[in-house]
Motif scaffolding. Structure first.
Motif, PDB file in Angstrom:
ATOM      1  N   GLY A 232       0.816  -1.206   0.000  1.00 20.09           N
ATOM      2  CA  GLY A 232       0.000   0.000   0.000  1.00 20.09           C
ATOM      3  C   GLY A 232       0.854   1.263   0.000  1.00 20.09           C
ATOM      4  N   SER A 233       0.323   2.324  -0.554  1.00 19.83           N
ATOM      5  CA  SER A 233       1.030   3.601  -0.615  1.00 19.83           C
ATOM      6  C   SER A 233       0.013   4.729  -0.635  1.00 19.83           C
ATOM      7  CB  SER A 233       1.934   3.675  -1.852  1.00 19.83           C
ATOM      8  OG  SER A 233       1.169   3.565  -3.037  1.00 19.83           O
ATOM      9  N   TRP A 234       0.477   5.946  -0.371  1.00 25.43           N
ATOM     10  CA  TRP A 234      -0.380   7.120  -0.384  1.00 25.43           C
ATOM     11  C   TRP A 234      -0.628   7.590  -1.814  1.00 25.43           C
ATOM     12  CZ3 TRP A 234      -2.831   8.694   3.874  1.00 25.43           C
ATOM     13  CH2 TRP A 234      -2.289   8.357   5.120  1.00 25.43           C
ATOM     14  N   LYS A 235      -1.847   8.037  -2.078  1.00 26.89           N
ATOM     15  CA  LYS A 235      -2.143   8.659  -3.365  1.00 26.89           C
ATOM     16  C   LYS A 235      -3.017   9.888  -3.124  1.00 26.89           C
ATOM     17  CE  LYS A 235      -6.294   6.003  -4.574  1.00 26.89           C
ATOM     18  NZ  LYS A 235      -6.948   5.166  -5.601  1.00 26.89           N
ATOM     19  N   ARG A 236      -2.808  10.889  -3.943  1.00 26.19           N
ATOM     20  CA  ARG A 236      -3.559  12.137  -3.796  1.00 26.19           C
ATOM     21  C   ARG A 236      -4.917  12.013  -4.473  1.00 26.19           C
ATOM     22  NH1 ARG A 236      -1.598  18.169  -5.808  1.00 26.19           N
ATOM     23  NH2 ARG A 236      -3.363  19.317  -4.927  1.00 26.19           N
ATOM     24  N   ILE A 237      -5.954  12.548  -3.836  1.00 28.31           N
ATOM     25  CA  ILE A 237      -7.298  12.528  -4.401  1.00 28.31           C
ATOM     26  C   ILE A 237      -7.832  13.955  -4.454  1.00 28.31           C
ATOM     27  CG2 ILE A 237      -7.921  10.174  -3.778  1.00 28.31           C
ATOM     28  CD1 ILE A 237      -9.171  11.178  -1.258  1.00 28.31           C
ATOM     29  N   GLU A 238      -8.717  14.196  -5.411  1.00 24.82           N
ATOM     30  CA  GLU A 238      -9.254  15.530  -5.621  1.00 24.82           C
ATOM     31  C   GLU A 238     -10.461  15.780  -4.719  1.00 24.82           C
ATOM     32  OE1 GLU A 238      -7.889  17.846  -7.418  1.00 24.82           O
ATOM     33  OE2 GLU A 238      -6.267  16.488  -8.062  1.00 24.82           O
ATOM     34  N   PHE A 239     -10.568  17.029  -4.295  1.00 26.96           N
ATOM     35  CA  PHE A 239     -11.716  17.483  -3.509  1.00 26.96           C
ATOM     36  C   PHE A 239     -12.149  18.829  -4.072  1.00 26.96           C
ATOM     37  CE2 PHE A 239     -13.391  19.836   0.238  1.00 26.96           C
ATOM     38  CZ  PHE A 239     -14.516  19.058   0.462  1.00 26.96           C
ATOM     39  N   ASN A 240     -13.374  18.896  -4.578  1.00 23.87           N
ATOM     40  CA  ASN A 240     -13.843  20.093  -5.257  1.00 23.87           C
ATOM     41  C   ASN A 240     -14.483  21.118  -4.335  1.00 23.87           C
ATOM     42  OD1 ASN A 240     -13.062  19.037  -7.799  1.00 23.87           O
ATOM     43  ND2 ASN A 240     -14.981  17.858  -7.935  1.00 23.87           N
ATOM     44  N   GLY A 241     -14.572  20.805  -3.061  1.00 29.55           N
ATOM     45  CA  GLY A 241     -15.177  21.736  -2.118  1.00 29.55           C
ATOM     46  C   GLY A 241     -14.176  22.747  -1.597  1.00 29.55           C
ATOM     47  N   PRO A 242     -14.599  23.556  -0.636  1.00 33.80           N
ATOM     48  CA  PRO A 242     -13.709  24.579  -0.069  1.00 33.80           C
ATOM     49  C   PRO A 242     -12.629  23.967   0.811  1.00 33.80           C
ATOM     50  CG  PRO A 242     -15.770  24.493   1.146  1.00 33.80           C
ATOM     51  CD  PRO A 242     -15.943  23.578  -0.028  1.00 33.80           C
ATOM     52  N   ALA A 243     -11.510  24.686   0.944  1.00 30.37           N
ATOM     53  CA  ALA A 243     -10.465  24.254   1.875  1.00 30.37           C
ATOM     54  C   ALA A 243     -11.046  24.230   3.289  1.00 30.37           C
ATOM     55  CB  ALA A 243      -9.277  25.206   1.796  1.00 30.37           C
ATOM     56  N   HIS A 244     -10.729  23.180   4.037  1.00 26.43           N
ATOM     57  CA  HIS A 244     -11.343  23.030   5.347  1.00 26.43           C
ATOM     58  C   HIS A 244     -10.393  22.343   6.318  1.00 26.43           C
ATOM     59  CE1 HIS A 244     -12.213  19.180   3.311  1.00 26.43           C
ATOM     60  NE2 HIS A 244     -12.111  18.658   4.522  1.00 26.43           N
ATOM     61  N   CYS A 245     -10.700  22.504   7.603  1.00 23.68           N
ATOM     62  CA  CYS A 245      -9.913  21.892   8.678  1.00 23.68           C
ATOM     63  C   CYS A 245     -10.799  20.944   9.470  1.00 23.68           C
ATOM     64  CB  CYS A 245      -9.348  22.971   9.597  1.00 23.68           C
ATOM     65  SG  CYS A 245      -8.527  22.329  11.076  1.00 23.68           S
ATOM     66  N   PRO A 246     -10.527  19.626   9.456  1.00 16.84           N
ATOM     67  CA  PRO A 246     -11.309  18.704  10.292  1.00 16.84           C
ATOM     68  C   PRO A 246     -11.192  19.080  11.762  1.00 16.84           C
ATOM     69  CG  PRO A 246     -10.016  17.502   8.660  1.00 16.84           C
ATOM     70  CD  PRO A 246      -9.536  18.923   8.631  1.00 16.84           C
ATOM     71  N   ALA A 247     -12.347  19.225  12.419  1.00 12.57           N
ATOM     72  CA  ALA A 247     -12.355  19.665  13.806  1.00 12.57           C
ATOM     73  C   ALA A 247     -12.412  18.509  14.792  1.00 12.57           C
ATOM     74  CB  ALA A 247     -13.555  20.590  14.043  1.00 12.57           C
TER      75      ALA A 247
END
Length: 426
Positions: A232-247
């Motif tokens: 397994g390895s890391w891969k980047r995925i797209e997110f079309n929403g606003p930049a956000h910080c998980p709280a």
């Protein structure tokens, strides 16, 4: 012992049948890989039924009987069946993680002191309930612990995230990520852990973000996913929403990760991530649940009735009032208000700030004081019955109480050890 020898003898006679069962067959379909178990002789089915009813820790010891037995216990077929018929059910343990939080400039990776305690319930001579450690593991544990099917996922600031199986003793650390975004003073990262029951896969989601100097405006974010499997390895995925910080740490419900997040806009959102399709969705949080940015202490994100929910306990200590917003099907929010019973108000009468640490298997909300002191206690709040109880934690190593209060980071989670037989093969 006689039963064990009989089983070993029977397994050896049926070695070819066992291996055929364990290997199984995979049939490629458009929707993914579906496990198809071969036909199993009825004699072996009886023996499997006997093994399925042994305690998880006993099965881990029985791996040493033979390679054949070890292969069976670690097979996906056996593990998935064990989750449904394991007996006798053991009361779940509460796991407590303590981390010595130092200044980042003084921390060398791997030198931060931490400990993971497995707490079991006991009763004193006067009938009062308390928790005490039956296992203390040094240099394990961290923050934002998430339990899925008996596996404990946790992360520590400035260090890679890890996964630990209490029953098998297996421990893995995921590789570090090299994000594409950069900032003069670095960035922060937040992890979530999820499981897809269709493809039988575990995945980790990591969100990197950059905020303004005052940390009141999130300028950019980046998302990565890791499939927990061999190679397994890391891969980047797209997110079309606003930049956000998980709280808050994410919840995984029926193959979907949910987490509460703050954005640069005035309203907060609930982000959902489908573990199988790796797609994001957003739902606006109710306005009256999160009236102001930076109010995370009095708000918890929990699972309630199989659905994500926001719990506002800001007024629990002074007024005995709790408000709950549940995300219903279709993206609608329903609100429920609870008022603590007058006879239980003394349990929250010390004006202590509390933090939500998730829910138990029985649906009770775990509340714990932010400050770390001795004697230490936690609260269990049953939202269904509007009932609150207080439980003391005994046996915490004394030197943790001698540390500066702001240095000790603490997190709690509950684990059903009958589920932790799941074999995590990396």
């Amino acid at each position: 012992m006689g039963l064990s020898r009989a089983l070993v003898s029977s397994l050896r006679w049926k070695k070819r049948s066992w291996k055929a069962m364990i290997r199984g067959r995979r049939k490629r379909r458009r929707g993914g890989d579906d496990w198809i178990a071969p036909e199993i002789p009825w004699e072996i089915e009886i023996e499997i039924e006997i093994l399925l009813r042994l305690p998880a820790k006993s099965l881990m010891r029985f791996k040493c009987v033979s390679k054949l037995w070890s292969c069976l216990i670690h097979s996906r077929y056996f593990c998935n069946r064990y989750l449904t018929v394991a007996s006798p059910p053991q009361p779940p343990n509460l796991y407590m993680s303590l981390v010595d939080q130092l200044e980042p400039a003084r921390v060398i990776v791997g030198t931060r002191e931490s400990v993971l305690l497995s707490l079991s319930s006991s009763s004193s001579t006067d009938g009062a309930e308390y928790l005490s450690p039956d296992l203390i593991l040094a240099q394990l544990g961290g923050l934002h612990m998430v339990v899925i099917r008996g596996l404990i996922f946790y992360s520590v600031p400035t260090e890679p995230c890890s996964i630990y199986n209490p029953t098998t003793g297996q421990f893995i650390t995921l590789a570090a990520i090299n994000p594409k975004i950069s900032a003069p003073k670095g960035f922060s990262k937040h992890y979530s852990f999820g499981y897809d029951p269709v493809l039988d896969q575990y995945k980790v989601v990591c969100t990197f973000l950059i905020a303004s100097k005052k940390r009141k405006r999130i300028t950019s974010s980046e998302h990565w996913v890791y499939t927990v499997e061999a190679g397994g390895s890391w891969k980047r995925i797209e997110f079309n929403g606003p930049a956000h910080c998980p709280a808050r740490p994410g919840l995984c419900i029926n193959g979907v990760i949910y987490y509460l997040a703050s954005t640069c806009m005035s309203r907060d959102i609930v982000v959902s991530f489908d573990v199988r399709s790796e797609e994001f969705n957003m739902t606006q949080a109710p306005d009256d649940a999160l009236p102001a940015y930076g109010k995370p202490v009095g708000v918890g994100f929990i699972e309630y009735g199989g659905k994500p929910a926001i719990l506002d306990h800001t007024n629990l200590v002074p007024m005995g009032l709790v408000e709950l917003w549940v995300l219903e099907d279709g993206g609608k929010w329903s609100k429920k208000s609870l008022v603590l019973k007058p006879c239980q108000m003394h349990l929250v009468a010390n004006n202590m700030s509390l933090l939500v640490h998730g829910t138990t298997i029985n649906g009770e909300v775990i509340l714990a004081p932010i400050s770390f002191f001795s004697p230490y206690y936690i609260l269990y709040y049953d939202l269904q019955n509007n009932d609150l109880r207080k439980v003391e934690i005994r046996g915490i190593p004394d030197h943790w109480f001698s540390k500066p209060d702001m240095n000790v980071l603490m997190y709690l989670t509950q684990l059903d050890e009958s589920e932790s037989i799941i074999h995590l093969e990396i």
